[in-house]
Design a protein around this motif. Structure first.
Motif, PDB file in Angstrom:
ATOM      1  N   TYR A 324       0.899  -1.324   0.023  1.00 32.44           N
ATOM      2  CA  TYR A 324      -0.090  -0.037   0.018  1.00 32.44           C
ATOM      3  C   TYR A 324       0.910   1.434  -0.036  1.00 32.44           C
ATOM      4  O   TYR A 324       0.627   2.208  -0.704  1.00 32.44           O
ATOM      5  N   ALA A 325       2.008   1.278   0.575  1.00 24.25           N
ATOM      6  CA  ALA A 325       2.912   2.500   0.961  1.00 24.25           C
ATOM      7  C   ALA A 325       3.615   2.584  -0.602  1.00 24.25           C
ATOM      8  O   ALA A 325       3.653   3.683  -1.013  1.00 24.25           O
ATOM      9  N   ALA A 326       3.868   1.684  -1.271  1.00 25.85           N
ATOM     10  CA  ALA A 326       4.560   1.483  -2.403  1.00 25.85           C
ATOM     11  C   ALA A 326       3.465   2.139  -3.574  1.00 25.85           C
ATOM     12  O   ALA A 326       3.996   2.905  -4.398  1.00 25.85           O
ATOM     13  N   THR A 327       2.209   1.753  -3.476  1.00 22.55           N
ATOM     14  CA  THR A 327       1.365   2.450  -4.569  1.00 22.55           C
ATOM     15  C   THR A 327       1.280   3.910  -4.317  1.00 22.55           C
ATOM     16  O   THR A 327       1.106   4.752  -5.253  1.00 22.55           O
ATOM     17  N   GLN A 328       1.236   4.213  -3.057  1.00 18.47           N
ATOM     18  CA  GLN A 328       1.278   5.735  -2.841  1.00 18.47           C
ATOM     19  C   GLN A 328       2.357   6.436  -3.426  1.00 18.47           C
ATOM     20  O   GLN A 328       2.337   7.640  -3.696  1.00 18.47           O
ATOM     21  N   LEU A 329       3.448   5.740  -3.118  1.00 18.10           N
ATOM     22  CA  LEU A 329       4.761   6.590  -3.487  1.00 18.10           C
ATOM     23  C   LEU A 329       4.729   6.639  -5.281  1.00 18.10           C
ATOM     24  O   LEU A 329       5.207   7.507  -5.829  1.00 18.10           O
ATOM     25  N   ALA A 330       4.182   5.502  -5.662  1.00 14.79           N
ATOM     26  CA  ALA A 330       4.114   5.605  -7.355  1.00 14.79           C
ATOM     27  C   ALA A 330       3.371   6.612  -7.943  1.00 14.79           C
ATOM     28  O   ALA A 330       3.677   7.095  -8.985  1.00 14.79           O
ATOM     29  N   GLN A 331       2.227   7.274  -7.088  1.00 14.46           N
ATOM     30  CA  GLN A 331       1.683   8.180  -7.726  1.00 14.46           C
ATOM     31  C   GLN A 331       2.256   9.642  -7.446  1.00 14.46           C
ATOM     32  O   GLN A 331       1.800  10.539  -8.172  1.00 14.46           O
ATOM     33  N   MET A 332       3.298   9.824  -6.793  1.00 13.10           N
ATOM     34  CA  MET A 332       4.085  10.843  -6.365  1.00 13.10           C
ATOM     35  C   MET A 332       4.939  11.165  -7.416  1.00 13.10           C
ATOM     36  O   MET A 332       5.974  12.105  -7.367  1.00 13.10           O
ATOM     37  N   GLN A 333       5.485  10.454  -8.741  1.00 14.52           N
ATOM     38  CA  GLN A 333       6.357  10.479  -9.589  1.00 14.52           C
ATOM     39  C   GLN A 333       5.784  10.370 -10.920  1.00 14.52           C
ATOM     40  O   GLN A 333       4.795   9.803 -11.212  1.00 14.52           O
ATOM     41  N   HIS A 334       6.418  10.901 -12.107  1.00  7.24           N
ATOM     42  CA  HIS A 334       6.036  10.967 -13.494  1.00  7.24           C
ATOM     43  C   HIS A 334       6.982  10.298 -14.325  1.00  7.24           C
ATOM     44  O   HIS A 334       6.767  10.350 -15.469  1.00  7.24           O
ATOM     45  N   ALA A 335       7.898   9.873 -13.802  1.00  3.15           N
ATOM     46  CA  ALA A 335       9.193   9.184 -14.698  1.00  3.15           C
ATOM     47  C   ALA A 335       8.961   8.004 -15.321  1.00  3.15           C
ATOM     48  O   ALA A 335       9.073   7.499 -16.457  1.00  3.15           O
ATOM     49  N   LEU A 336       8.126   7.084 -14.472  1.00  6.60           N
ATOM     50  CA  LEU A 336       7.729   5.656 -14.616  1.00  6.60           C
ATOM     51  C   LEU A 336       6.330   5.567 -14.873  1.00  6.60           C
ATOM     52  O   LEU A 336       5.527   6.315 -14.031  1.00  6.60           O
ATOM     53  N   GLU A 337       6.126   4.243 -15.297  1.00  5.75           N
ATOM     54  CA  GLU A 337       4.757   3.708 -15.208  1.00  5.75           C
ATOM     55  C   GLU A 337       4.327   3.454 -13.664  1.00  5.75           C
ATOM     56  O   GLU A 337       5.004   3.082 -12.881  1.00  5.75           O
ATOM     57  N   PRO A 338       2.932   3.756 -13.104  1.00  6.21           N
ATOM     58  CA  PRO A 338       2.696   3.742 -11.937  1.00  6.21           C
ATOM     59  C   PRO A 338       2.866   2.131 -11.499  1.00  6.21           C
ATOM     60  O   PRO A 338       3.257   1.734 -10.479  1.00  6.21           O
ATOM     61  N   LYS A 339       2.565   1.190 -12.207  1.00  6.10           N
ATOM     62  CA  LYS A 339       2.959  -0.157 -12.064  1.00  6.10           C
ATOM     63  C   LYS A 339       4.274  -0.465 -11.784  1.00  6.10           C
ATOM     64  O   LYS A 339       4.747  -1.306 -10.754  1.00  6.10           O
ATOM     65  N   ILE A 340       5.091  -0.062 -12.876  1.00  2.00           N
ATOM     66  CA  ILE A 340       6.676  -0.349 -12.627  1.00  2.00           C
ATOM     67  C   ILE A 340       7.151   0.312 -11.330  1.00  2.00           C
ATOM     68  O   ILE A 340       7.871  -0.263 -10.549  1.00  2.00           O
ATOM     69  N   ALA A 341       6.740   1.690 -10.980  1.00  2.00           N
ATOM     70  CA  ALA A 341       7.302   2.568  -9.880  1.00  2.00           C
ATOM     71  C   ALA A 341       6.852   1.546  -8.616  1.00  2.00           C
ATOM     72  O   ALA A 341       7.577   1.436  -7.711  1.00  2.00           O
ATOM     73  N   THR A 342       5.356   1.223  -8.629  1.00  2.00           N
ATOM     74  CA  THR A 342       5.018   0.127  -7.484  1.00  2.00           C
ATOM     75  C   THR A 342       5.947  -0.850  -7.353  1.00  2.00           C
ATOM     76  O   THR A 342       6.262  -1.389  -6.012  1.00  2.00           O
ATOM     77  N   GLY A 343       5.934  -1.602  -8.450  1.00  2.00           N
ATOM     78  CA  GLY A 343       6.959  -2.862  -8.192  1.00  2.00           C
ATOM     79  C   GLY A 343       8.403  -2.413  -7.642  1.00  2.00           C
ATOM     80  O   GLY A 343       8.805  -3.273  -6.833  1.00  2.00           O
ATOM     81  N   PHE A 344       9.090  -1.640  -8.229  1.00  2.00           N
ATOM     82  CA  PHE A 344      10.391  -1.180  -7.555  1.00  2.00           C
ATOM     83  C   PHE A 344      10.368  -0.644  -6.211  1.00  2.00           C
ATOM     84  O   PHE A 344      11.322  -1.203  -5.494  1.00  2.00           O
ATOM     85  N   ALA A 345       9.330  -0.220  -6.008  1.00  2.00           N
ATOM     86  CA  ALA A 345       9.361   0.405  -4.576  1.00  2.00           C
ATOM     87  C   ALA A 345       9.016  -0.776  -3.543  1.00  2.00           C
ATOM     88  O   ALA A 345       9.414  -0.892  -2.365  1.00  2.00           O
ATOM     89  N   PHE A 346       8.184  -1.733  -3.877  1.00  2.00           N
ATOM     90  CA  PHE A 346       7.692  -2.634  -3.158  1.00  2.00           C
ATOM     91  C   PHE A 346       8.973  -3.698  -2.992  1.00  2.00           C
ATOM     92  O   PHE A 346       9.115  -4.091  -1.708  1.00  2.00           O
TER      93      PHE A 346
END
Length: 442
Positions: A324-346
């Motif tokens: 849940y924290a990774a999905t919220q962090l992915a919404q705060m950036q625009h360099a990567l797709e939200p799903k890819i950013a969520t996977g990296f953060a998780f």
């Protein structure tokens, strides 16, 4: 021994001869001090005073002030007052009365008759009342005052001087008078055994349900009496004793599972029982208490429920919270797709939390600062160490109590009992006095 009256004729010369041959100075019986006479009258009044009232709920006195008699180290003249320090006065025959065995026995029997008289299943309050009524009996041991007057007289008359003077009949009479007498410590031990057996009889009745409160009361009573021999059996009955039920006017017994978590003994009660066994220097009772408390399956399951449930729930919920924290962090950036950013953060958060938690768990479960003599063997799993840590601490306490107290003498104990304790500890995946962990060897 009854003292013969003083005769100034032949008896005077006979006593002088006895004292000269035995090396003791003769003391005139007429020079008895007023303090010794007053103490003799006081002991006579104490002997007529009832010590125990036959009521189970009342306390029982067991001892009186003890007067220790000393022998004079220097020879004194006839004009001094040597009767204060000699064994011929009334002070030498005074002993503390100790507990009245007959009165205590009658009080204990009364409690047992009242408790065992009614039929049916007694309530917890009734059993507690009986145990507390017995526990109120004061059974403090009376101190010994050393050798009594009759024993000292018998020892003196058995000397070669008395045999030469033909006083063998006096020695025989003194020995016969001293033989049936029991010391205050022996009478106290009889009273303690009577009270301990009565408590055991109450708890082991088939219709009595041993609850946590009753078990705690019984353990405290036996610990105060210094009788831990029955504690392993009572602790086993607490977990496995069939539970009585009154069905249609008849008592039926329901079998119990001793491995259930509800059958676990409280750690405070287990510590009290183990302390009583260690204080009584009873190794067999200590190991029996250990096996029925800290090493029992019920205790291990209770520990899992009480101490591992919340941490396990937290570990299971950690990945969900991280995602849940990774999905919220992915919404705060625009360099990567939200799903890819969520996977990296998780993945990054899971790796960080997992590695940090693993290192912390290893450091926590392998810490040995609290260990003195008993340590874990190499290769023992961490889960086993955590589950049986209380058992290891109890064995460590037993080893320190029954072995040498000096740290530099650890490992030098000999004897069959301590060798058996060493092998028992080794069978529990533990090591007693590991060489690599001793001071100066690491």
């Amino acid at each position: 021994m009854i003292r013969r009256p003083y005769q100034p004729s032949s008896g005077l010369r006979l006593c002088q001869a006895c004292e000269l041959l035995s090396g003791r100075q003769w003391i005139r019986p007429a020079n008895r001090s007023s303090a010794a006479l007053h103490l003799g009258r006081r002991s006579a009044r104490l002997s007529r005073t009832p010590l125990i009232q036959p009521v189970a709920a009342r306390s029982f006195t067991t001892s009186q002030p003890c007067l220790k008699v000393k022998r004079s180290q220097e020879p004194q003249g006839p004009e001094s007052s040597p009767s204060r320090f000699s064994r011929t006065g009334a002070a030498a025959t005074y002993q503390p009365p100790g507990p009245d065995s007959a009165a205590v026995a009658s009080a204990v029997d009364r409690v047992l008759r009242v408790f065992l008289g009614p039929s049916g299943v007694p309530s917890e309050a009734t059993t507690l009342t009986a145990l507390r009524g017995i526990a109120q009996i004061d059974v403090r041991p009376a101190p010994d005052v050393g050798v009594s007057r009759s024993e000292d007289s018998a020892a003196e008359t058995r000397r070669p001087a008395s045999q030469l003077l033909g006083l063998d009949d006096v020695a025989a009479k003194a020995g016969d008078a001293a033989r049936p007498q029991r010391s205050p410590s022996q009478r106290s031990q009889d009273v303690v055994d009577k009270v301990s057996d009565a408590a055991y009889t109450i708890v082991t009745q088939p219709t009595v349900v041993i609850t946590r409160t009753i078990l705690a009361e019984y353990v405290q009573l036996q610990a105060r009496l210094g009788r831990p021999q029955s504690l392993p059996q009572i602790l086993d009955l607490y977990a496995s004793k069939p539970k009585p039920k009154l069905v249609s006017g008849a008592i039926r017994y329901v079998e119990r599972n001793p491995s259930k978590a509800e059958s676990a003994v409280d750690p405070a009660v287990a510590e009290t029982a183990l302390g009583a066994a260690i204080e009584a220097k009873d190794l067999e009772a200590a190991i029996g208490i250990l096996e029925n408390t800290y090493a029992a399956k019920a205790f291990l399951r209770s520990k899992l429920i009480k101490k591992a449930f919340l941490p396990g729930f937290a570990v299971a919920g950690t990945p969900v919270a991280i995602y849940y924290a990774a999905t919220q962090l992915a919404q705060m950036q625009h360099a990567l797709e939200p799903k890819i950013a969520t996977g990296f953060a998780f993945a990054g958060a899971i790796c960080y939390v997992g590695f940090t938690a693993t290192i912390g768990m290893v450091a926590h479960f392998t810490a040995n600062d609290q260990m003195k003599r008993v340590t874990w063997a190499l290769g023992t799993p961490l889960r086993h160490r955590w589950l049986h840590e209380e058992e290891r601490a109890a064995l460590d306490k037993i080893a320190c109590s029954f072995g040498f107290s000096e740290e530099h003498r650890y490992g030098e104990e000999e004897g069959e009992d301590f060798l058996w304790l060493r092998e028992y500890i080794l069978s529990r995946s533990m090591i007693l006095d590991a060489v690599d962990l001793m001071p100066g060897m690491n």
